[in-house]
Write an enzyme that holds these catalytic residues in place. Sequence first.
Site, PDB file in Angstrom:
ATOM      1  N   ASN A 150       0.870  -1.181   0.000  1.00  0.00           N
ATOM      2  CA  ASN A 150       0.000   0.000   0.000  1.00  0.00           C
ATOM      3  C   ASN A 150       0.908   1.232   0.000  1.00  0.00           C
ATOM      4  OD1 ASN A 150      -1.769   2.070   0.561  1.00  0.00           O
ATOM      5  ND2 ASN A 150      -2.267   1.377   2.640  1.00  0.00           N
TER       6      ASN A 150
ATOM      7  N   LYS B 271       0.128   4.251  -0.291  1.00  0.00           N
ATOM      8  CA  LYS B 271      -0.519   5.444   0.271  1.00  0.00           C
ATOM      9  C   LYS B 271      -0.295   6.649  -0.663  1.00  0.00           C
ATOM     10  CE  LYS B 271      -0.058   3.328   4.746  1.00  0.00           C
ATOM     11  NZ  LYS B 271      -0.025   3.450   6.185  1.00  0.00           N
TER      12      LYS B 271
ATOM     13  N   HIS C 276      -9.404   1.223   4.698  1.00  0.00           N
ATOM     14  CA  HIS C 276      -8.133   1.408   5.420  1.00  0.00           C
ATOM     15  C   HIS C 276      -8.365   2.351   6.604  1.00  0.00           C
ATOM     16  CE1 HIS C 276      -4.081   2.672   6.386  1.00  0.00           C
ATOM     17  NE2 HIS C 276      -3.692   1.539   5.835  1.00  0.00           N
TER      18      HIS C 276
ATOM     19  N   GLU D 246      -6.808   4.783   7.671  1.00  0.00           N
ATOM     20  CA  GLU D 246      -6.631   6.216   7.367  1.00  0.00           C
ATOM     21  C   GLU D 246      -7.879   6.783   6.688  1.00  0.00           C
ATOM     22  OE1 GLU D 246      -2.900   5.650   5.364  1.00  0.00           O
ATOM     23  OE2 GLU D 246      -2.024   5.079   7.288  1.00  0.00           O
TER      24      GLU D 246
ATOM     25  N   GLU E 154      -5.222  -4.852  10.670  1.00  0.00           N
ATOM     26  CA  GLU E 154      -4.214  -3.820  10.890  1.00  0.00           C
ATOM     27  C   GLU E 154      -4.531  -3.045  12.163  1.00  0.00           C
ATOM     28  OE1 GLU E 154      -2.231  -2.714   6.909  1.00  0.00           O
ATOM     29  OE2 GLU E 154      -3.998  -1.459   7.108  1.00  0.00           O
TER      30      GLU E 154
HETATM   31  P1  PGA Z   1       2.925   0.382   7.574  1.00  0.00           P
HETATM   32  O1  PGA Z   1       1.456   0.578   7.000  1.00  0.00           O
HETATM   33  O2  PGA Z   1       3.459  -0.902   7.008  1.00  0.00           O
HETATM   34  O3  PGA Z   1       3.682   1.573   7.119  1.00  0.00           O
HETATM   35  O4  PGA Z   1       2.784   0.314   9.075  1.00  0.00           O
HETATM   36  C1  PGA Z   1       0.588  -0.500   6.804  1.00  0.00           C
HETATM   37  C2  PGA Z   1      -0.722  -0.032   6.224  1.00  0.00           C
HETATM   38  O5  PGA Z   1      -1.193   1.044   6.588  1.00  0.00           O
HETATM   39  O6  PGA Z   1      -1.319  -0.725   5.374  1.00  0.00           O
END
Ligand code: PGA
Length: 251
Positions: free
Chosen positions: A9, A11, A94, A96, A166
């Site tokens: 991901n 982002k 997700h 976020e 997560e």
């Molecule tokens: P990270 O993010 O591996 O940077 O902790 C995981 C995610 O948000 O899918």
Amino acid sequence: MRKPFVAGNWKMNKTIAETRDLISAMTEKLNEIKNVEKVVCPPFISLQTAHELLRNTEIGVGAQNMFWEEKGAFTGEVAPAMIKELCDYVILGHSERRAYFGETDALVNKKLLAAQKFDLTPIVCVGETLEQYESNQTSQVVSAQTKLGLADVPADFAPRIVVAYEPVWAIGTGKASTGEAANVVIKDVIRKSIAELYGESTAQAIRVLYGGSVTGANAKEFFSQPDIDGALVGGASLKVDDFIQIVKQTQ
Ligand code: PGA
């Protein structure tokens, strides 16, 4: 037997030019690693580039979000059919998106139903916040997210869903959960909730990933757990060697 699955991901990182560079740098080595489903999820605007570069490889492309409506007056949104021309996977719900863009379980579910309609493999994210974790609400929160988010899809589509557990406190913090703790949530909460919706055989067929500060150094700890089928990787998916290292740990 569930096929291991690792998705990156990205982002809100990488321009189109940077996408080209990153994908070109990882394609050959990534493509050599067999018996694992590998997916990269760049921003919408780079999906076309990723799609072209990865067309003749065994590396899939995914979007990080989409809207549930098919078309119309929804300024700034992207429809399922639009991403379907460029990818086969979509990350939904997700943390976020839940935290910054107000996505609820009901919205995640609408998107999941749209994914089913447009033949996209959804990667549905669930996980508790630090506050919920500290007040022992993990089971309750994750079970509600799973049951509400995954409801009402046709039984023949359900096994195709990928779930990513997560814990929000582990995302981007460098403080990953432990293999054992994540396995308990996945087995006793996520698979159990899926079993209540779709029966035990679907609960055993669905791939469930762990996500949150996964690195090449800790990936094996998660992948060696019986109920963890792979990882959703954020930060480390932007670094060629780290991402390849993580994917290799599924072997
Ligand atoms: P990270 O993010 O591996 O940077 O902790 C995981 C995610 O948000 O899918």
